[in-house]
Structures are given as C-alpha cells and as structure tokens.
Scaffold this active site. Structure first.
Site, PDB file in Angstrom:
ATOM      1  N   GLY A 195       0.827  -1.200   0.000  1.00 10.73           N
ATOM      2  CA  GLY A 195       0.000   0.000   0.000  1.00 10.73           C
ATOM      3  C   GLY A 195       0.856   1.242   0.000  1.00 10.73           C
ATOM      4  N   ASN A 196       0.421   2.270   0.738  1.00  8.09           N
ATOM      5  CA  ASN A 196       1.184   3.520   0.760  1.00  8.09           C
ATOM      6  C   ASN A 196       1.936   3.703   2.070  1.00  8.09           C
ATOM      7  OD1 ASN A 196      -0.341   5.033   2.762  1.00  8.09           O
ATOM      8  ND2 ASN A 196      -1.957   5.286   1.254  1.00  8.09           N
ATOM      9  N   VAL A 199      -0.141   4.472   5.574  1.00 12.23           N
ATOM     10  CA  VAL A 199      -0.685   3.294   6.244  1.00 12.23           C
ATOM     11  C   VAL A 199       0.430   2.315   6.598  1.00 12.23           C
ATOM     12  CG1 VAL A 199      -2.377   1.434   6.075  1.00 12.23           C
ATOM     13  CG2 VAL A 199      -2.856   3.645   5.030  1.00 12.23           C
ATOM     14  N   GLY A 200       1.496   2.291   5.791  1.00 13.05           N
ATOM     15  CA  GLY A 200       2.640   1.463   6.134  1.00 13.05           C
ATOM     16  C   GLY A 200       3.193   1.795   7.511  1.00 13.05           C
ATOM     17  N   GLU A 217       5.594  -3.215   1.188  1.00 11.23           N
ATOM     18  CA  GLU A 217       5.736  -2.965  -0.245  1.00 11.23           C
ATOM     19  C   GLU A 217       4.951  -1.700  -0.568  1.00 11.23           C
ATOM     20  OE1 GLU A 217       7.764  -4.493  -2.030  1.00 11.23           O
ATOM     21  OE2 GLU A 217       8.219  -6.258  -0.837  1.00 11.23           O
ATOM     22  N   CYS A 251       2.277   0.256  -9.127  1.00  8.45           N
ATOM     23  CA  CYS A 251       3.275   0.850  -8.239  1.00  8.45           C
ATOM     24  C   CYS A 251       4.628   1.029  -8.920  1.00  8.45           C
ATOM     25  CB  CYS A 251       3.415   0.027  -6.966  1.00  8.45           C
ATOM     26  SG  CYS A 251       3.938  -1.676  -7.231  1.00  8.45           S
TER      27      CYS A 251
END
Length: 520
Positions: A195-196, A199-200, A217, A251
């Site tokens: 994700g981004n 939120v990571g 990732e 991505c």
C-alpha cells in the site's frame, strides 16, 4: 457493489484458528505445502473467467490484461515456486570454526508461524495470492485481508480460497479500516503489507507492539531517463505499455520522464503514435484500457490535469460534460490523501488546502487530458514544460498522467533523482554503457529496468521490493520463501573427544596462546 466485511468480533477466533493449525504442525510438512500450492494454481486455472469478471467489475480491467498481469502471472510464479521449493528448503552446510572441530554447522529455513497479508486494490488478485503463495511455501499459516476497495474481487477470492485451500490454516478476513484495525491488534509472526507509506507506518507501529517483523511494499515516484542513443519509437511503445497498463495504477509504472530538451518534441510524437497503436484513436472506447478504481482517485487525478495548461489544436484538455461539471471544485482544492482504507494506493503525504493553481503549475498538456467522472475515465495524458517543483512532482501520480521534465544530461538526472525519496523502480533507456553505470552507481532504488519498464516483476528469480520510503523487505520466488522464514543456525559437536577443554576456566597461558593462534 457493497463492500464485503467480516464481523470484527470474530477476528480473534479467526486468527486463533490459523494459529492452532500451525501449532498442530499442519503447515510444516513439505507435502502439505506442495498440495496447497497445487490447489492455489487450480483455483486460478479453474476460475479464470470468474476472476476476470471480478477484475472487470472493479477496475474495468481487460480480460487479456487481467490474465497477463494477475492470473497468469500468479500461476507462473507459483508454478516456479512449486518446482524449486524442495531444493530451496534443503539445509545449507557451512564451515564450522576451526576451534570447534570436529563439528558440523548448517542453516535451515523454518516457518515463522501465523502471518498476516494485507493486499491492495490495484492488482487485487496478484498482490493477494502471490504473497500468500510465499507464506504457504515457507510453511506458515496465513490470514489474508483482501482490498475492500475492489469488492467484487475480494468476494470472489475469499469464496474461492475457502473452497480450494486448507480451511483451518488459511483464513480470509474481508472489510476496511475497522476490520484491519482489529487484525493489527492481534499478535502475528509476520505482517506483509502492500500500500502507501502513510498506512505502512500505521502497520509498522502496530507490529512494533509485538516486535513483529514486517514487509512493507510501498511505492513512490519511479523515474524513467531517456537519452539520444535510444530508439524513441521503441522507447515510446514500451513506455506507453508500462505507464498506461491498468490505467497507470501500477506501483512500478514510470511516474515521470527525464530527458534532454531536444528529445521532448520527438518523444511526444512517438508517444502519441504508440498510444494510438495500442489503444486506438479513442482510448475511452478501447477494450484494452481500464478505468480509475473510484471517484476519489478520479478527482485526485483530475485535479492534477486541471493544474496543467491545455494545448490548443488537439485533444489535449478537452473534457466531457460530466467532467466539466466538477471542474471548478477540482481546480480549487486537491482532495487530501488520508487513510480512508488500509490499502489505499493514493499519495501518502496529505495535500494541504491550496488557492487556485496557476494554469501552468503542472506544465502543459501535450497528449490527452480528457476525463469523464461518471465513467471514471482518465485519458492517457502526457505533460510537457513541467517545472521540477511542480505540484504533480510532489507525490506519486498513480494514474495515467506522464510528466516529462527536461534535464541537461545523465548527471543532472541522477542528481534530481537523489534529491527525492528513493523510488521503487528506476528505468534507463540508453545504449550507452557509461550512462547505465552512472545510474547504477549514483542512484538508489528498489529495482532497475534497462530499456524496459515494469517487466522486472516477471522474473521470479529477481527479488522485488523497495528501499527507504518505497518499502522494506522483498519477495518473489525464493525470496518469498526467505521472507516468510527464519534462517535457523545449527551447530552439532560430538561430546567425545572433548576439544572444548582449552576454553574451560581457568584458561592456561599455553591454552591462551593456542586460542590466539586459532582466532588471529
């Protein structure tokens, strides 16, 4: 389609069920791992059309694209893992220290335990099942949380996993923020998140409470550099494919282009031809071009286009009536990026309220620019005359908009890349070895593609992952097995003869001399 979800009250029991299967030893035998991988391949092969229909419902993903980038991709990689798994799991002998002889030493891979996989919406089959295959191959139990933003795919893969895979060791939880929050409150042995970065960080903080290792990732602004030794026609075809597949929601898609001033105009001409060749004169009516996942992402992309100046005399800047109705709103304020979903692939940094942008703040539209909110359609768009500090250069685009920025030479390009966060991917289009060395020596990125974008993912022997802001950890092929395993060290020494005597206290001067000789 309504977003599917799991009752949050049931989540602790779901995780406990997976953990019980692991603790019972269900997942450790090689036979179980191989059987589950075969079942995963069968799931994909038996239900190809159903999965394609779900991907079409969520992303308008063309059937051929769905097979190549998701279903077939995962079948191929899982087959590769199944073929090589036995050899990957063999203990690796290492040389024991001379002081300890006679002795044997080796390493072995052991499963971590119960793993959590949180997958995103942009490739909702591949990015859910590819890491799941790695967790299974390594001998783990797994809890999968598919993306609620792709609800048709989430429902489909949840139902199929429950039909094809071990009903105890492999669990699925559907839902959004509440369900993921409940999952992150549980203890896992590894968390794999795609994700981004915003939120990571949430995932990493939750994992830290239990000292749980994570694989993150993420993404970032992956650049492409083009010099005058490369064939622009070939470059444009590959660039158009890499950028506009999945409507740019990839991505590792080229985020922007760096090139020499005299190449901009001919490159734009070749890109126009390449887009026409691949998607026809009207990409909106092409059966090979997808759509933006939802209106929130559409509005974000439309605002970036609104910040660029139209070029008169072609299709650039032309909008449908539907898009024009919302234009005043998108020009005034860019929607703020936020953790609306735990797998949201929108830019990670919040956008601050802004006054109306200068018409040329994001450069000039050279190709495309049209968009239709009701259809969630954004045309393949190329921007030129883009300032280096333009708004569009502040965060990952994650859509079918390609800015071109002029640089003086390769050194200027590498300095510009280094001035930002380390990207997930870097693409260099050149036939000059010295230019290749310049980028390989003087930049850092998760991966590199020389004269080809995106395709590095299709080689399972190459680890895939980011660095810095673009992520931590990697997977694919053998690296997936290693990511979901602990490399355990083993030393075995017979009790007789007892050659450990020289290190037992008290250590004599003679013994110390011998020890120094062995250790020096």
């Amino acid at each position: 389609m309504a977003q599917p979800h799991t009752d949050t009250a049931s989540i602790p029991a779901t995780v406990a069920r997976a953990r019980a299967a692991f603790n019972a030893g269900t997942t450790k035998p090689l036979a179980w791992r191989e059987q589950q991988l075969r079942a995963l391949i069968a799931l994909l092969r038996d239900n190809e059309r159903e999965l394609q229909a779900a991907l079409s419902a969520d992303l308008s993903k063309p059937a051929a694209e769905a097979f190549i980038t998701e279903i077939g991709f995962t079948i191929s990689n899982t087959t590769h893992t199944l073929k090589h798994l036995r050899s990957w799991l063999k203990p690796k002998t290492v040389r024991a220290s001379t002081m300890l002889l006679p002795a044997r030493a080796w390493t072995m891979l052991e499963p971590l335990g119960t793993t959590l996989i949180i997958s995103p919406w942009n490739y909702p089959v591949q990015l859910a099942l590819e890491p799941l295959a790695g967790a299974i191959a390594a001998g783990n139990a797994a809890v999968l949380k598919p993306s609620e933003i792709a609800p048709a795919t989430s429902e489909t893969i949840t139902r199929l996993i429950r039909s094809y895979l071990d009903p105890d060791a492999i669990q699925v939880v559907e839902g959004g923020v509440p369900e993921t929050t409940a999952l992150l409150a549980e203890r896992f042995d590894h968390i794999f998140y795609t994700g981004n970065g915003t939120v990571g960080r949430i995932v990493a903080r939750a994992a830290a409470e239990n000292l749980t290792p994570t694989t993150l990732e993420l993404g970032g602004k992956s650049p492409a550099y083009i010099d005058d030794t490369a064939s622009l026609a070939e470059v444009a075809r590959r660039l158009a494919w890499g950028k506009f597949t999945n409507a740019g929601q990839t991505c590792v898609a080229p985020d922007y282009v760096l090139t020499l001033p005299h190449l901009v105009e001919p490159l734009v001409a070749e890109l126009r031809d390449a887009i026409h060749e691949q998607l026809g004169p009207d990409p909106q009516s092409s059966s090979s071009y997808g759509r933006i996942i939802n209106t929130r992402q559409f509005d974000r992309l439309a605002s970036l286009i609104a910040g660029a100046e139209p070029t008169r005399g072609n299709d650039a800047g032309r909008e449908t009536d539907t898009a024009r109705d919302t234009d005043s709103a998108t020009r005034v304020r860019r929607p703020a990026a936020h953790a609306a979903s735990t797998d949201d692939r929108s830019p990670a940094s919040p956008a601050s309220p802004a006054s109306p942008a200068s018409p040329a703040s994001n450069g000039r539209i050279a190709i495309g620019g049209s968009h239709d909110r009701d259809a969630r359609y954004v045309a393949p768009t190329v921007l030129v005359d883009v300032p280096r500090d333009a708004e569009i250069m502040q965060e990952e685009i994650f859509g079918p908009i390609l800015p071109i920025i002029e640089v003086a030479d390769a050194r200027d390009a590498t300095e510009f890349i280094r001035s930002g966060d380390k990207p997930l991917a870097l693409y260099v289009f050149t036939n000059d070895d010295s230019v290749r060395r310049e980028f390989l020596r003087n930049t850092s990125s998760g991966g590199v593609g020389i004269n080809v974008p995106v395709a590095q993912l299709s080689t399972p022997a190459l680890p895939f992952g980011g660095v810095g802001e673009s992520g931590m950890g990697s997977y694919h092929g053998e690296q997936s097995v290693r990511t979901f395993s602990h490399q355990r060290s083993v030393l075995s020494k017979p009790l007789r003869p007892d050659t450990m005597g020289m290190v037992y206290a008290p250590v004599t001067p003679r013994a110390l001399r011998l020890i120094k000789r062995f250790m020096g």
